[in-house]
Design a protein around this motif. Sequence first.
Motif, mmCIF file in Angstrom:
data_model
loop_
_atom_site.group_PDB
_atom_site.id
_atom_site.type_symbol
_atom_site.label_atom_id
_atom_site.label_comp_id
_atom_site.label_asym_id
_atom_site.label_seq_id
_atom_site.Cartn_x
_atom_site.Cartn_y
_atom_site.Cartn_z
ATOM 1 N N VAL A 201 -3.158 -5.072 0.283
ATOM 2 C CA VAL A 201 -2.049 -6.006 0.516
ATOM 3 C C VAL A 201 -0.762 -5.279 0.144
ATOM 4 O O VAL A 201 -0.589 -4.820 -0.990
ATOM 5 N N LEU A 202 0.095 -5.152 1.135
ATOM 6 C CA LEU A 202 1.303 -4.345 0.966
ATOM 7 C C LEU A 202 2.510 -5.247 1.212
ATOM 8 O O LEU A 202 2.664 -5.783 2.319
ATOM 9 N N ASP A 203 3.326 -5.451 0.182
ATOM 10 C CA ASP A 203 4.508 -6.291 0.336
ATOM 11 C C ASP A 203 5.706 -5.397 0.663
ATOM 12 O O ASP A 203 6.136 -4.594 -0.170
ATOM 13 N N SER A 204 6.221 -5.560 1.868
ATOM 14 C CA SER A 204 7.287 -4.652 2.330
ATOM 15 C C SER A 204 8.690 -5.193 2.052
ATOM 16 O O SER A 204 9.663 -4.596 2.497
ATOM 17 N N THR A 205 8.774 -6.299 1.292
ATOM 18 C CA THR A 205 10.087 -6.944 1.107
ATOM 19 C C THR A 205 11.168 -5.959 0.663
ATOM 20 O O THR A 205 12.267 -5.960 1.203
ATOM 21 N N THR A 206 10.822 -5.107 -0.313
ATOM 22 C CA THR A 206 11.856 -4.198 -0.825
ATOM 23 C C THR A 206 11.572 -2.745 -0.434
ATOM 24 O O THR A 206 12.125 -1.822 -1.035
ATOM 25 N N LEU A 207 10.700 -2.541 0.554
ATOM 26 C CA LEU A 207 10.328 -1.168 0.935
ATOM 27 C C LEU A 207 10.966 -0.772 2.259
ATOM 28 O O LEU A 207 11.145 -1.608 3.146
ATOM 29 N N SER A 208 11.260 0.532 2.393
ATOM 30 C CA SER A 208 11.713 1.048 3.689
ATOM 31 C C SER A 208 10.468 1.272 4.550
ATOM 32 O O SER A 208 9.350 1.323 4.028
ATOM 33 N N ILE A 209 10.674 1.455 5.855
ATOM 34 C CA ILE A 209 9.535 1.702 6.738
ATOM 35 C C ILE A 209 8.823 3.005 6.328
ATOM 36 O O ILE A 209 7.597 3.084 6.359
ATOM 37 N N GLU A 210 9.604 3.993 5.877
ATOM 38 C CA GLU A 210 8.979 5.256 5.440
ATOM 39 C C GLU A 210 8.053 5.012 4.247
ATOM 40 O O GLU A 210 6.959 5.567 4.175
ATOM 41 N N GLU A 211 8.505 4.173 3.318
ATOM 42 C CA GLU A 211 7.664 3.876 2.139
ATOM 43 C C GLU A 211 6.400 3.110 2.539
ATOM 44 O O GLU A 211 5.318 3.349 2.009
ATOM 45 N N VAL A 212 6.558 2.202 3.509
ATOM 46 C CA VAL A 212 5.397 1.436 3.985
ATOM 47 C C VAL A 212 4.386 2.387 4.619
ATOM 48 O O VAL A 212 3.188 2.342 4.320
ATOM 49 N N VAL A 213 4.887 3.281 5.481
ATOM 50 C CA VAL A 213 3.994 4.218 6.183
ATOM 51 C C VAL A 213 3.295 5.122 5.165
ATOM 52 O O VAL A 213 2.079 5.325 5.239
ATOM 53 N N GLU A 214 4.058 5.619 4.196
ATOM 54 C CA GLU A 214 3.482 6.536 3.208
ATOM 55 C C GLU A 214 2.352 5.850 2.424
ATOM 56 O O GLU A 214 1.270 6.420 2.241
ATOM 57 N N THR A 215 2.609 4.623 1.971
ATOM 58 C CA THR A 215 1.584 3.896 1.214
ATOM 59 C C THR A 215 0.357 3.620 2.082
ATOM 60 O O THR A 215 -0.788 3.777 1.644
ATOM 61 N N ALA A 216 0.618 3.231 3.327
ATOM 62 C CA ALA A 216 -0.496 2.926 4.239
ATOM 63 C C ALA A 216 -1.319 4.186 4.494
ATOM 64 O O ALA A 216 -2.555 4.141 4.450
ATOM 65 N N VAL A 217 -0.650 5.313 4.734
ATOM 66 C CA VAL A 217 -1.371 6.552 5.057
ATOM 67 C C VAL A 217 -2.211 7.002 3.860
ATOM 68 O O VAL A 217 -3.371 7.407 4.027
ATOM 69 N N THR A 218 -1.675 6.897 2.647
ATOM 70 C CA THR A 218 -2.444 7.272 1.460
ATOM 71 C C THR A 218 -3.724 6.438 1.376
ATOM 72 O O THR A 218 -4.811 6.951 1.110
ATOM 73 N N PHE A 219 -3.569 5.141 1.639
ATOM 74 C CA PHE A 219 -4.736 4.240 1.601
ATOM 75 C C PHE A 219 -5.736 4.607 2.703
ATOM 76 O O PHE A 219 -6.945 4.685 2.467
ATOM 77 N N ILE A 220 -5.217 4.833 3.917
ATOM 78 C CA ILE A 220 -6.090 5.169 5.054
ATOM 79 C C ILE A 220 -6.882 6.452 4.747
ATOM 80 O O ILE A 220 -8.102 6.506 4.952
ATOM 81 N N GLU A 221 -6.164 7.471 4.235
ATOM 82 C CA GLU A 221 -6.835 8.756 3.966
ATOM 83 C C GLU A 221 -7.946 8.547 2.925
ATOM 84 O O GLU A 221 -9.023 9.115 3.042
ATOM 85 N N SER A 222 -7.675 7.711 1.906
ATOM 86 C CA SER A 222 -8.692 7.512 0.870
ATOM 87 C C SER A 222 -9.897 6.764 1.448
ATOM 88 O O SER A 222 -11.035 7.072 1.140
ATOM 89 N N LYS A 223 -9.647 5.827 2.348
ATOM 90 C CA LYS A 223 -10.744 5.068 2.956
ATOM 91 C C LYS A 223 -11.561 5.953 3.897
ATOM 92 O O LYS A 223 -12.797 5.881 3.905
ATOM 93 N N LEU A 224 -10.866 6.782 4.685
ATOM 94 C CA LEU A 224 -11.582 7.595 5.669
ATOM 95 C C LEU A 224 -12.367 8.716 4.995
ATOM 96 O O LEU A 224 -13.355 9.194 5.544
ATOM 97 N N ALA A 225 -11.927 9.100 3.771
ATOM 98 C CA ALA A 225 -12.625 10.176 3.066
ATOM 99 C C ALA A 225 -13.886 9.648 2.369
ATOM 100 O O ALA A 225 -14.798 10.418 2.064
ATOM 101 N N SER A 226 -13.939 8.341 2.134
ATOM 102 C CA SER A 226 -15.061 7.819 1.323
ATOM 103 C C SER A 226 -16.275 7.479 2.188
ATOM 104 O O SER A 226 -16.201 7.326 3.374
#
Length: 226
Positions: A201-226
């Motif tokens: 669950v990612l709350d983007s209220t105070t995040l830039s799109i770059e921050e949203v993408v970065e957080t999402a990609v970190t999560f995706i990479e961890s999921k795809l590696a497991s």
Amino acid sequence: MQPKVTVIAVDGPGGAGKGELCIRLSRKYGFAILDSGAIYRVLAYAALQKNIPLDDEEKLTVLAQNLNLSFREVNNAVAVMLDNEDVTSGIRNEAAGNAASKVAVLPQVRAALLQRQRDFAVAPGLIADGRDMGTVVFPDAAVKIFLDASAEERARRRVSQLALRGVKADYDSILREIAERDFRDRNRATAPLKPAEDALVLDSTTLSIEEVVETAVTFIESKLAS
Ligand code: DC
């Protein structure tokens, strides 16, 4: 053997930034995008054209089963086609979103659209944008993200998007429409808008799109590696 298809489900309320996140992820991973909201929007648009009331479940279900809908790439943008007519501009407004949210309440209509959405999952992968991607349409998705933002922030973003297009919008009425659509989407009995149990669950209220993408990609990479 069937090729492996990786589904990344991105759910959340309207205006939280899912569309932009999905475009960035699609470029990064080379996956197609399913804009499931567009399907509900086109259905509501077709219903209004045919004078079918937005609560007539029987007629809307038949319409959903026979909907001749496709997505076409035109000048780097996606055009939404209904019976070979480009309806993109007709479905991208507040009224169409609200009408879509009304037809989306109906269980038989949702059931009629289920397989059509699942058919988008082809190798190498799919970024699925919607309300119930991680909970109902792709419950086995490899990655589930729920992108949220406060209603006030989403209304502010919408007003500035419209301003960029030269459209003057009233913040209070946009906020009211957002609240109304959220309430309907979150409280319907079938496939309500809510995070899947295993979603980030990612709350983007105070995040830039770059921050949203970065957080999402970190999560995706961890999921795809497991
Ligand atoms: O994502 P959007 O704003 O284009 O969606 C329009 C409406 O369609 C949304 O308010 C509820 C409905 N919808 C849905 O019920 N399930 C989806 N997976 C996508 C959209």
